[in-house]
Design an enzyme around this catalytic site. Structure first.
Site, PDB file in Angstrom:
ATOM      1  N   LEU A   1       1.767  -2.973   9.691  1.00 18.90           N
ATOM      2  CA  LEU A   1       3.179  -3.336   9.700  1.00 18.90           C
ATOM      3  C   LEU A   1       3.966  -2.041   9.857  1.00 18.90           C
ATOM      4  CD1 LEU A   1       3.436  -5.938   6.763  1.00 18.90           C
ATOM      5  CD2 LEU A   1       3.351  -6.406   9.215  1.00 18.90           C
ATOM      6  N   ASP A   2       5.071  -2.088  10.608  1.00 20.94           N
ATOM      7  CA  ASP A   2       5.872  -0.893  10.837  1.00 20.94           C
ATOM      8  C   ASP A   2       6.416  -0.331   9.526  1.00 20.94           C
ATOM      9  OD1 ASP A   2       5.402  -1.231  13.509  1.00 20.94           O
ATOM     10  OD2 ASP A   2       7.329  -2.200  13.926  1.00 20.94           O
ATOM     11  N   TYR A   3       6.871   0.914   9.595  1.00 22.52           N
ATOM     12  CA  TYR A   3       7.356   1.655   8.433  1.00 22.52           C
ATOM     13  C   TYR A   3       8.369   0.863   7.609  1.00 22.52           C
ATOM     14  CZ  TYR A   3       9.273   5.695   5.867  1.00 22.52           C
ATOM     15  OH  TYR A   3       9.687   6.565   4.888  1.00 22.52           O
TER      16      TYR A   3
END
Length: 244
Positions: free
Chosen positions: A110-112
């Site tokens: 999952l992105d930051y």
């Protein structure tokens, strides 16, 4: 020992390696083909080779592979955390949030600043089941857009659009309210990097907030930033439903 008992103990070498949690079965096959795996001091490059984990000495790059206890965690990932096991910028990682003595790694990413359901494990086979494109494991996301999603664009996203030459689509799109299409829930069955953001971005929308509310039917039933172990039932359902 009876022949039937012996056969039950035998398994393919790549499956044994993946089962120890070192890596996925696909990566294990690469290690075998590269000649980095030995069984009883003999280099094996045959992917169909079988071993008896209780009797054979199996090594990777000269170090014996030991059987590890499988670990399975659900994390409700908070924003501002990297989905990796280590970070060159010394940012906090998802692994830092889970207290365990075992080595685990995230399944997919999952992105930051993306929040929500993230599974971490040391079971390579289980990770492969969840991430293999052919298994079509569903992922649900709550998405906040910079402007309402137009009906024509909604249809395009459901029929499919091309991202870097590969077609992608959402399986389902619903509005948060009766007509509030600036906040939608989408379902996808693929996990390409930045997939949801890129899908909307291809049609001129900006994703402001992204939260994964479920993965393979596992929902974020814990507070943001918290974690729990997956239950035996959850693991069994995923394995039986999506395993190949």
């Amino acid at each position: 020992m009876k022949c039937s008992q012996m056969n039950r103990r035998m398994m393919r070498l790549n499956k044994f390696i993946a089962g120890t949690g070192i890596t996925s079965r696909r990566k294990a096959e690469e290690l075998i083909l590269q000649g980095r795996v030995t069984v009883n001091n003999k280099t094996i490059t045959d992917l169909a080779f079988t071993v008896d984990p209780g009797q054979d000495e199996i090594s990777l790059d000269g170090e014996r592979i030991s059987v590890r206890k499988h670990l399975y965690y659900l994390l409700n990932k908070p924003a501002g955390v990297v989905t990796t096991t280590s970070d060159e910028k010394n940012r906090k990682t998802v692994v830092d949030l889970i207290k365990t003595n075992g080595r685990i790694y995230p399944v997919g990413r999952l992105d930051y600043n993306t929040t929500g359901v993230l599974i971490l494990t040391n079971d390579g086979d289980f990770s492969q089941i969840l991430t293999h494109p052919g298994n079509k494991v569903p992922r649900e996301y709550d998405v906040k857009l910079d402007r309402p999603l137009q009906p024509d664009d909604r249809d395009k996203l459901l029929k499919g659009i091309y991202l870097k030459g590969t077609k992608g689509k959402f399986i389902k799109i619903t509005a948060a309210g009766r007509s509030n299409f600036s906040q939608v829930r989408v379902t996808a069955v693929e996990g390409r990097n930045h997939f949801v953001k890129n899908m909307f971005g291809a049609l001129g929308y900006t994703v402001l907030v992204l939260d994964r509310v479920s993965f393979a039917g596992i929902k974020a039933d814990i507070l943001n930033g918290k974690y729990r172990k997956l239950t035996d039932s959850e693991i069994r359902v995923i394995t039986e439903k999506y395993g190949r």
